[in-house]
Design a protein around this motif. Structure first.
Motif, PDB file in Angstrom:
ATOM      1  N   ASN A 183       0.785  -1.235   0.000  1.00 41.69           N
ATOM      2  CA  ASN A 183       0.000   0.000   0.000  1.00 41.69           C
ATOM      3  C   ASN A 183       0.816   1.284   0.000  1.00 41.69           C
ATOM      4  N   TYR A 184       2.131   1.191  -0.148  1.00 40.44           N
ATOM      5  CA  TYR A 184       2.978   2.382  -0.051  1.00 40.44           C
ATOM      6  C   TYR A 184       2.586   3.466  -1.051  1.00 40.44           C
ATOM      7  N   ASP A 185       2.003   3.069  -2.169  1.00 42.60           N
ATOM      8  CA  ASP A 185       1.670   4.033  -3.216  1.00 42.60           C
ATOM      9  C   ASP A 185       0.318   4.719  -2.990  1.00 42.60           C
ATOM     10  N   LYS A 186      -0.323   4.375  -1.890  1.00 41.93           N
ATOM     11  CA  LYS A 186      -1.616   4.973  -1.540  1.00 41.93           C
ATOM     12  C   LYS A 186      -1.452   5.793  -0.255  1.00 41.93           C
ATOM     13  N   LYS A 187      -2.490   6.502   0.108  1.00 35.83           N
ATOM     14  CA  LYS A 187      -2.484   7.190   1.392  1.00 35.83           C
ATOM     15  C   LYS A 187      -2.612   6.127   2.477  1.00 35.83           C
ATOM     16  N   ILE A 188      -1.656   6.119   3.404  1.00 31.34           N
ATOM     17  CA  ILE A 188      -1.680   5.158   4.504  1.00 31.34           C
ATOM     18  C   ILE A 188      -1.729   5.946   5.807  1.00 31.34           C
ATOM     19  N   THR A 189      -2.651   5.576   6.679  1.00 32.80           N
ATOM     20  CA  THR A 189      -2.710   6.196   7.997  1.00 32.80           C
ATOM     21  C   THR A 189      -2.216   5.202   9.042  1.00 32.80           C
ATOM     22  N   LEU A 190      -1.895   5.731  10.195  1.00 33.15           N
ATOM     23  CA  LEU A 190      -1.493   4.871  11.302  1.00 33.15           C
ATOM     24  C   LEU A 190      -2.620   3.910  11.653  1.00 33.15           C
ATOM     25  N   THR A 191      -3.845   4.373  11.565  1.00 35.41           N
ATOM     26  CA  THR A 191      -4.999   3.509  11.828  1.00 35.41           C
ATOM     27  C   THR A 191      -5.027   2.336  10.853  1.00 35.41           C
ATOM     28  N   ASP A 192      -4.757   2.595   9.584  1.00 37.23           N
ATOM     29  CA  ASP A 192      -4.729   1.520   8.584  1.00 37.23           C
ATOM     30  C   ASP A 192      -3.711   0.455   8.955  1.00 37.23           C
ATOM     31  N   ILE A 193      -2.514   0.897   9.318  1.00 41.94           N
ATOM     32  CA  ILE A 193      -1.441  -0.049   9.643  1.00 41.94           C
ATOM     33  C   ILE A 193      -1.776  -0.816  10.914  1.00 41.94           C
ATOM     34  N   ALA A 194      -2.216  -0.109  11.948  1.00 47.95           N
ATOM     35  CA  ALA A 194      -2.559  -0.768  13.218  1.00 47.95           C
ATOM     36  C   ALA A 194      -3.700  -1.768  13.025  1.00 47.95           C
ATOM     37  N   GLU A 230      10.189   8.165 -19.134  1.00 48.79           N
ATOM     38  CA  GLU A 230       8.762   8.443 -19.300  1.00 48.79           C
ATOM     39  C   GLU A 230       8.167   9.187 -18.107  1.00 48.79           C
ATOM     40  N   TYR A 231       8.853   9.167 -16.976  1.00 45.90           N
ATOM     41  CA  TYR A 231       8.326   9.755 -15.751  1.00 45.90           C
ATOM     42  C   TYR A 231       9.092  11.023 -15.389  1.00 45.90           C
ATOM     43  N   SER A 232       8.353  12.028 -14.960  1.00 49.30           N
ATOM     44  CA  SER A 232       8.973  13.230 -14.405  1.00 49.30           C
ATOM     45  C   SER A 232       9.263  12.975 -12.926  1.00 49.30           C
ATOM     46  N   ILE A 233       9.952  13.891 -12.295  1.00 50.32           N
ATOM     47  CA  ILE A 233      10.202  13.771 -10.860  1.00 50.32           C
ATOM     48  C   ILE A 233       8.873  13.785 -10.102  1.00 50.32           C
ATOM     49  N   THR A 234       7.965  14.624 -10.521  1.00 49.35           N
ATOM     50  CA  THR A 234       6.645  14.668  -9.885  1.00 49.35           C
ATOM     51  C   THR A 234       5.903  13.345 -10.067  1.00 49.35           C
ATOM     52  N   ASP A 235       5.977  12.771 -11.261  1.00 45.28           N
ATOM     53  CA  ASP A 235       5.351  11.466 -11.502  1.00 45.28           C
ATOM     54  C   ASP A 235       5.946  10.401 -10.581  1.00 45.28           C
ATOM     55  N   ALA A 236       7.264  10.432 -10.434  1.00 49.50           N
ATOM     56  CA  ALA A 236       7.943   9.462  -9.562  1.00 49.50           C
ATOM     57  C   ALA A 236       7.451   9.617  -8.129  1.00 49.50           C
ATOM     58  N   ALA A 237       7.327  10.852  -7.693  1.00 46.98           N
ATOM     59  CA  ALA A 237       6.841  11.116  -6.331  1.00 46.98           C
ATOM     60  C   ALA A 237       5.434  10.568  -6.141  1.00 46.98           C
ATOM     61  N   PHE A 238       4.534  10.897  -7.063  1.00 46.20           N
ATOM     62  CA  PHE A 238       3.143  10.453  -6.947  1.00 46.20           C
ATOM     63  C   PHE A 238       3.032   8.935  -7.059  1.00 46.20           C
ATOM     64  N   SER A 239       3.845   8.319  -7.905  1.00 46.73           N
ATOM     65  CA  SER A 239       3.813   6.861  -8.082  1.00 46.73           C
ATOM     66  C   SER A 239       4.247   6.124  -6.824  1.00 46.73           C
ATOM     67  N   ALA A 240       5.030   6.786  -5.990  1.00 41.53           N
ATOM     68  CA  ALA A 240       5.522   6.162  -4.763  1.00 41.53           C
ATOM     69  C   ALA A 240       4.702   6.549  -3.532  1.00 41.53           C
ATOM     70  N   GLY A 241       3.593   7.241  -3.745  1.00 37.88           N
ATOM     71  CA  GLY A 241       2.702   7.543  -2.631  1.00 37.88           C
ATOM     72  C   GLY A 241       2.844   8.923  -2.030  1.00 37.88           C
ATOM     73  N   PHE A 242       3.730   9.731  -2.553  1.00 36.42           N
ATOM     74  CA  PHE A 242       3.826  11.109  -2.071  1.00 36.42           C
ATOM     75  C   PHE A 242       2.743  11.936  -2.755  1.00 36.42           C
ATOM     76  N   THR A 243       2.218  12.921  -2.052  1.00 36.52           N
ATOM     77  CA  THR A 243       1.182  13.763  -2.633  1.00 36.52           C
ATOM     78  C   THR A 243       1.671  15.174  -2.915  1.00 36.52           C
ATOM     79  N   ASP A 244       2.936  15.449  -2.587  1.00 34.80           N
ATOM     80  CA  ASP A 244       3.506  16.777  -2.785  1.00 34.80           C
ATOM     81  C   ASP A 244       4.946  16.615  -3.264  1.00 34.80           C
ATOM     82  N   ALA A 245       5.242  17.127  -4.450  1.00 32.02           N
ATOM     83  CA  ALA A 245       6.576  16.954  -5.031  1.00 32.02           C
ATOM     84  C   ALA A 245       7.651  17.681  -4.227  1.00 32.02           C
TER      85      ALA A 245
END
Length: 135
Positions: free
Chosen positions: A19-30, A72-87
């Motif tokens: 799930n690293y590429d999605k939004k993960i909360t502490l609640t989700d993990i726990a 094919e990927y920009s730095i922003t694309d790489a960030a978003f693909s790995a679960g970051f929401t802000d470049a």
């Protein structure tokens, strides 16, 4: 680690891997390991020697590197693909985790030294887990 703790740690790490590429909360993990949030943080820190979210950030950075190397990927694309929401945040975390810039990885062979830095940390943690399992 006793067998129950080892299973809990594997489940936690597996949840992050899936799930690293999605939004993960502490609640989700726990919830994935059926413990409360505070115990989840204590447990992870005790057995991995870093906070749960430091690990998650480092893991996301590691997962972003193949995207950075792909034209094919920009730095922003790489960030978003790995679960970051802000470049911008991704850039700061990347520099902290790898000691080099994401731009240098995108444009050169610096990726070898950057990934080596990350992988050495992950390998140390893996050895600790397997050593505990064998004891």
């Amino acid at each position: 680690l006793n067998p129950k703790e080892l299973a809990r740690l594997k489940t936690t790490l597996g949840f992050i891997d899936e799930n690293y590429d999605k939004k993960i909360t502490l609640t989700d993990i726990a919830d994935s390991v059926h413990i409360c949030k505070s115990e989840c943080c204590r447990f992870f820190k005790k057995h991995m020697n870093e906070s749960l979210f430091d690990y998650l950030l480092r893991y996301r950075v590691e997962q972003s590197i193949p995207y950075l190397r792909d034209e094919e990927y920009s730095i922003t694309d790489a960030a978003f693909s790995a679960g970051f929401t802000d470049a911008g945040y991704y850039s700061r975390v990347f520099r902290k985790c790898t000691k080099c810039s994401e731009f240098s990885v995108k444009c050169s062979t610096t990726v070898v030294s950057c990934t080596r830095y990350i992988i050495e940390g992950l390998n140390r943690q893996y050895r600790k887990i397997t050593k505990s399992k064998n004891n």
